[in-house]
Design a protein around this motif. Structure first.
Motif, mmCIF file in Angstrom:
data_model
loop_
_atom_site.group_PDB
_atom_site.id
_atom_site.type_symbol
_atom_site.label_atom_id
_atom_site.label_comp_id
_atom_site.label_asym_id
_atom_site.label_seq_id
_atom_site.Cartn_x
_atom_site.Cartn_y
_atom_site.Cartn_z
ATOM 1 N N THR A 24 0.809 -1.213 0.000
ATOM 2 C CA THR A 24 0.000 0.000 0.000
ATOM 3 C C THR A 24 0.845 1.266 0.000
ATOM 4 N N ALA A 25 2.135 1.129 0.234
ATOM 5 C CA ALA A 25 3.020 2.289 0.112
ATOM 6 C C ALA A 25 3.222 2.698 -1.341
ATOM 7 N N LEU A 26 2.847 1.826 -2.274
ATOM 8 C CA LEU A 26 3.003 2.118 -3.697
ATOM 9 C C LEU A 26 1.797 2.893 -4.207
ATOM 10 N N PRO A 27 1.999 3.824 -5.141
ATOM 11 C CA PRO A 27 0.864 4.589 -5.666
ATOM 12 C C PRO A 27 -0.103 3.698 -6.421
ATOM 13 N N GLY A 28 -1.391 3.923 -6.179
ATOM 14 C CA GLY A 28 -2.415 3.191 -6.914
ATOM 15 C C GLY A 28 -2.753 1.829 -6.349
ATOM 16 N N ILE A 29 -2.141 1.439 -5.241
ATOM 17 C CA ILE A 29 -2.445 0.148 -4.623
ATOM 18 C C ILE A 29 -3.036 0.403 -3.236
ATOM 19 N N GLY A 30 -4.335 0.144 -3.120
ATOM 20 C CA GLY A 30 -5.020 0.328 -1.854
ATOM 21 C C GLY A 30 -5.112 -0.977 -1.088
ATOM 22 N N PRO A 31 -5.809 -0.973 0.029
ATOM 23 C CA PRO A 31 -5.897 -2.179 0.867
ATOM 24 C C PRO A 31 -6.482 -3.383 0.142
ATOM 25 N N TRP A 32 -7.514 -3.180 -0.695
ATOM 26 C CA TRP A 32 -8.116 -4.328 -1.379
ATOM 27 C C TRP A 32 -7.089 -5.003 -2.281
ATOM 28 N N THR A 33 -6.431 -4.217 -3.132
ATOM 29 C CA THR A 33 -5.450 -4.793 -4.051
ATOM 30 C C THR A 33 -4.302 -5.430 -3.290
ATOM 31 N N ALA A 34 -3.856 -4.786 -2.204
ATOM 32 C CA ALA A 34 -2.742 -5.326 -1.424
ATOM 33 C C ALA A 34 -3.102 -6.681 -0.831
ATOM 34 N N HIS A 35 -4.292 -6.810 -0.275
ATOM 35 C CA HIS A 35 -4.703 -8.101 0.300
ATOM 36 C C HIS A 35 -4.906 -9.142 -0.801
ATOM 37 N N TYR A 36 -5.427 -8.707 -1.941
ATOM 38 C CA TYR A 36 -5.621 -9.622 -3.071
ATOM 39 C C TYR A 36 -4.285 -10.190 -3.542
ATOM 40 N N VAL A 37 -3.283 -9.322 -3.660
ATOM 41 C CA VAL A 37 -1.948 -9.775 -4.054
ATOM 42 C C VAL A 37 -1.350 -10.658 -2.954
ATOM 43 N N ALA A 38 -1.544 -10.285 -1.697
ATOM 44 C CA ALA A 38 -0.991 -11.077 -0.591
ATOM 45 C C ALA A 38 -1.569 -12.487 -0.579
ATOM 46 N N MET A 39 -2.857 -12.617 -0.850
ATOM 47 C CA MET A 39 -3.465 -13.944 -0.800
ATOM 48 C C MET A 39 -3.083 -14.786 -2.011
ATOM 49 N N ARG A 40 -2.912 -14.172 -3.156
ATOM 50 C CA ARG A 40 -2.661 -14.948 -4.362
ATOM 51 C C ARG A 40 -1.176 -15.110 -4.685
ATOM 52 N N ALA A 41 -0.351 -14.159 -4.280
ATOM 53 C CA ALA A 41 1.059 -14.198 -4.691
ATOM 54 C C ALA A 41 2.030 -14.412 -3.547
ATOM 55 N N LEU A 42 1.642 -14.044 -2.317
ATOM 56 C CA LEU A 42 2.594 -14.056 -1.217
ATOM 57 C C LEU A 42 2.332 -15.165 -0.203
ATOM 58 N N ARG A 43 1.396 -16.056 -0.500
ATOM 59 C CA ARG A 43 1.084 -17.183 0.390
ATOM 60 C C ARG A 43 0.642 -16.720 1.776
ATOM 61 N N GLN A 44 -0.026 -15.597 1.835
ATOM 62 C CA GLN A 44 -0.543 -15.092 3.107
ATOM 63 C C GLN A 44 -1.957 -15.643 3.285
ATOM 64 N N ALA A 45 -2.066 -16.752 4.002
ATOM 65 C CA ALA A 45 -3.342 -17.456 4.104
ATOM 66 C C ALA A 45 -4.388 -16.691 4.898
ATOM 67 N N ASP A 46 -3.984 -15.632 5.622
ATOM 68 C CA ASP A 46 -4.949 -14.865 6.404
ATOM 69 C C ASP A 46 -5.283 -13.527 5.760
ATOM 70 N N ALA A 47 -4.787 -13.290 4.532
ATOM 71 C CA ALA A 47 -5.155 -12.058 3.831
ATOM 72 C C ALA A 47 -6.657 -12.040 3.594
ATOM 73 N N PHE A 48 -7.238 -10.848 3.620
ATOM 74 C CA PHE A 48 -8.689 -10.754 3.502
ATOM 75 C C PHE A 48 -9.047 -9.377 2.964
ATOM 76 N N PRO A 49 -9.398 -9.267 1.670
ATOM 77 C CA PRO A 49 -9.703 -7.955 1.083
ATOM 78 C C PRO A 49 -10.872 -7.283 1.796
ATOM 79 N N PRO A 50 -10.646 -6.137 2.391
ATOM 80 C CA PRO A 50 -11.721 -5.492 3.152
ATOM 81 C C PRO A 50 -12.757 -4.850 2.238
ATOM 82 N N ALA A 51 -13.946 -4.735 2.757
ATOM 83 C CA ALA A 51 -15.037 -4.033 2.063
ATOM 84 C C ALA A 51 -15.334 -4.610 0.687
ATOM 85 N N ASP A 52 -15.109 -5.911 0.510
ATOM 86 C CA ASP A 52 -15.346 -6.526 -0.791
ATOM 87 C C ASP A 52 -16.835 -6.818 -0.959
#
Length: 302
Positions: free
Chosen positions: A222-250
């Protein structure tokens, strides 16, 4: 040619995963035909293609390469990427047990056993695709991805190419100065976000290394421009093996929890999700699948 096996713990819902990959395949880079997934890849300064299909006689996926000059080290690196992409190391029994304290979630898991996280072959590729998918449909994002690949990707040499597999996905160096918005005719903010992502990858090659915890991974994105919490959690769950990622307000997650009395609020969704830790990413996957079933849509957004 030799097939290389990626063993998994059954059950494994290959048809649902293949359907998702079909809808999200980037033209020129990926195809899914009759349940066979194929894609291009780059190894060092060379290129190849591969195909993945379930084994008929064992709980495993079979990988076959068409890649002249592929050495053992490069092959093993690509196989490691595929293990993440196809979630072959997940333990479905542990995930089901962790989610089953919630009766509604237990019913979803029972109805869709072996549901796997569609991972990422390459985190940069996935994140670019997620940015392209912001505020547009999956089909529109796929068309944009195909145009991006055609404009900025690297054409494969004839000996490495295969039908409909023509380019390697653009690398950060190919997009850092590219006027993506102009070429793709999309909002300039999204083009700048892709350029910013490319620059960040060049400056920090470990940008997509899994953090020590979910909060660190999300904060880095989320420190990167154009990447908010939803996108960050989406990337974390699909690319970073973060099994507890959860896109908020989906909205899809909220729709899936509507039992006829209305959708939960954002706060209500997050409160409900506390019971699904540390498997909230898989809970989201099941909720998206349920929402898709109700609407006749694809399993995942973006």
């Amino acid at each position: 040619m030799t097939d290389h096996a990626l063993p998994y713990r059954p059950p494994y819902d290959w048809p649902r995963l293949a359907a998702f990959l079909t809808d999200h395949a980037s033209p020129g880079v990926e195809t899914v035909t009759d349940g066979v997934y194929s894609r291009t890849f780059r190894f060092s300064d060379r290129f190849g293609t591969l195909r993945v299909v379930p084994a008929l006689d064992a709980p495993a996926l079979l990988v076959r390469f068409q890649a002249p000059g592929l050495d053992d080290a490069a092959r093993d690196a690509v196989l490691a990427q595929l293990r993440t992409m196809f979630d072959s190391e997940a333990d479905p029994a542990a995930i089901a047990a962790g989610l089953s304290d919630d009766p509604y979630m237990a019913d979803l898991v029972r109805r869709r056993p072996g549901l796997r996280m569609p991972g990422a072959f390459d985190p940069f590729e996935l994140t670019v695709r997620a940015i392209l998918g912001q505020q547009v449909s999956v089909a529109a994002a796929t068309r944009l991805a195909g145009r991006l690949v055609a404009a900025f990707g690297t054409p494969l040499p004839t000996e490495a190419a295969a039908p409909s597999l023509t380019h390697a996905f653009p690398e950060p160096a190919q997009l850092v100065a590219a006027d993506v918005s102009l070429v793709l005719n999309m909002p300039r903010a999204r083009g700048r976000a892709i350029q910013g992502l490319a620059a960040a990858c060049l400056d920090a090659p470990d940008l997509f290394a899994p953090g020590p915890d979910l909060e660190t991974s999300v904060a880095r994105l989320t420190a990167l421009p154009g990447i908010g919490p939803w996108t960050a959690h989406y990337v974390a769950m699909r690319a970073l093996r973060q099994a507890d990622a959860f896109p908020p307000a989906d909205i899809g997650l909220m729709r899936a929890l509507d039992s006829g009395t209305g959708r939960p609020s954002r706060a209500g969704l997050l409160a409900r999700a506390e019971a699904w830790r540390p498997w909230r990413a898989y809970a989201a996957l099941h909720l998206w699948a349920e929402d898709a079933h109700r609407r006749g849509a694809t399993t995942l957004p973006a």
